[in-house]
Design an enzyme around this catalytic site. Structure first.
Site, PDB file in Angstrom:
ATOM      1  NE  ARG A  72      -4.107  -1.838   0.267  1.00 40.35           N
ATOM      2  CZ  ARG A  72      -4.107  -3.098  -0.173  1.00 40.35           C
ATOM      3  NH1 ARG A  72      -3.038  -3.585  -0.800  1.00 40.35           N
ATOM      4  NH2 ARG A  72      -5.163  -3.871  -0.010  1.00 40.35           N
TER       5      ARG A  72
ATOM      6  CB  SER B 245      -8.814  -1.304   4.067  1.00 34.60           C
ATOM      7  OG  SER B 245      -9.141  -2.593   3.635  1.00 34.60           O
TER       8      SER B 245
ATOM      9  CD  GLU C 139      -5.884   1.126   1.852  1.00 35.91           C
ATOM     10  OE1 GLU C 139      -5.734  -0.019   2.295  1.00 35.91           O
ATOM     11  OE2 GLU C 139      -6.695   1.415   0.953  1.00 35.91           O
TER      12      GLU C 139
END
Ligand code: FAD
Ligand code: EPU
Length: 339
Positions: free
Chosen positions: A163, A239, A335
């Site tokens: 990520r 998420s 995130e």
């Protein structure tokens, strides 16, 4: 290019947060983008927007929002084994995946149904069900905002990680991604080690002899639809936090206390924990306050049932973060890009 003033952004972010951009411009081609950044006739700061599926707007944007609509899929290299496609950053990601499946180009079928645009895919190295986009990206074409110069970053130069990439770290806010090139296989290697995919393929009656990239894509779509909220119905950004990576020592001490805690040992050392499990264990799953909260089926997803402000969601994320530190001694990292 027309600059719109006081533009409502609610329909342009999947959290469905109401916020206004002081200025807003839609960019449809590389040439337009280059001219726009060269002329510098826009008000700073700027916010580059793709599909708005990984941002949380916490206030009106007092600058210029640039919405990327650069289209086009072009074959730039091909042989018996593979094809390299240069794809406009404004192409819809999932439609691009479906296009590849239809053409028999393998490599991104596990990344089906991820919202957003192609241009954001290298930003956080999108990943799902055992595949990360870094496995197929050859290069990323950008414009450097400072001088509108065209720059090419090779896969290695992007420093992809879980990520993460330079576009989210060292080079944050400095480049406008205009296209991404992907090397896809004509002879697929199926990636079905992820338990949920195996179970879904079995349920669909797909055995080893009938595996195909289409069958994998269908299975991934079914799994995602069963647990992730559809942003068209419930506002969310997927998420909200990353899965945290901890040392072996920390993992062992937690595992002693929580025998059922899922974790994955990483080849480079350390353990990845499941943030969704930690958040559920801390009692947050399904938590609802007024018109926002934590998704009932996936504790890693914060949701806006309609009318919540970005600050309310941010404050909830802060309370969750603090409670995970208190209960597990683990600090979660967001995130979602908070603006
Ligand atoms: P945006 O939200 O518009 O932008 C994200 C960031 O990238 C911002 O900081 C923005 O400024 C920057 N940016 C966007 N385009 C450009 C550009 N052309 N040049 C420079 N900077 C740019 N992600 C995963 O990795 N895996 C998943 O499985 C996954 N599932 C999701 C499920 C749901 C239901 C939702 C809502 C989100 C999910 N996401 C997932 C997160 C998200 O879809 C991805 O991060 C996606 O790549 C974001 O694309 P976007 O175009 O919407 O980016
Ligand atoms: N879990 C719980 N409770 C929950 C949610 C998850 O106990 O409420 C447990 C599950 O039982 C499982 C583990 O946590 O043991 C992992 O759950 P899951 O397979 O659903 O995946 P995830 O770790 O929650 C990650 C990505 C997703 C990606 C999926 C599939 C991150 C931050 N998230 O989620 O990506 O789609 O794996 O590969 O890495 C995103 O980035 O926005 C995103 C949706």
């Amino acid at each position: 290019m027309k600059i719109e003033e006081n533009k409502e952004l609610k329909a342009l972010n999947t959290f469905g947060i109401e916020a206004k951009a002081k200025n807003y411009v839609r960019i449809d081609s590389f040439e337009d983008a280059q001219a726009f950044f060269k002329q510098k006739e826009y008000e700073e700061p700027i916010l580059i927007l793709g599909g708005g599926s990984n941002i949380l707007l916490t206030e009106d944007f007092n600058g210029t929002v640039i919405n990327n609509h650069i289209k086009g899929i072009e074959g730039i290299e091909e042989n018996d084994k593979s094809i390299t496609l240069k794809v406009g950053a404004g192409e819809n990601w999932h439609e691009f995946v479906l296009h590849c499946i239809e053409q028999g180009y393998a490599g991104i079928e596990n990344l089906s149904l991820i919202p957003g645009k192609v241009g954001a895919s290298p930003m956080q190295n999108i990943g799902a069900y055992g595949v990360e986009v870094k496995e197929v990206i050859t290069e990323v074409e950008c414009l450097r905002l400072a001088d509108a110069e065209k720059m090419i970053f090779t896969n290695e130069e992007c420093q992809f990680d879980y990520r993460s990439s330079i576009f989210k770290t060292t080079h944050k806010g400095q480049y406008f991604i205009t296209s991404v090139s992907f090397k896809l296989n004509k002879k697929p290697t199926f990636k079905v080690s992820y338990g949920a995919i195996q179970a879904q393929l079995l349920a669909n009656g797909v055995d080893q002899d009938h595996l195909s990239i289409k069958a994998i894509s269908d299975a991934v779509i079914q799994i995602r639809q069963s647990k992730l909220p559809d942003p068209k119905e419930i506002g969310n950004s997927g998420s909200f936090f990353k899965n945290p990576i901890v040392s072996k020592e920390k993992f062992l001490s937690l595992k002693k206390r929580f025998k059922d805690m899922p974790a994955y040992e990483l080849p480079q050392g350390g353990y990845k924990l499941a943030a969704g499990w930690l958040i559920e264990k801390a009692g947050w799953k399904g938590y609802t306050e007024r018109n926002y909260g934590v998704h009932k089926k996936q504790a890693l997803v914060l949701v806006n049932y309609g009318g919540a402000s970005g600050n309310e969601i941010y404050n909830l994320s802060e309370r969750i973060l603090q409670s995970i530190i208190q209960k597990f001694g683990v600090e979660l990292e967001r995130e979602v890009n908070v603006v």
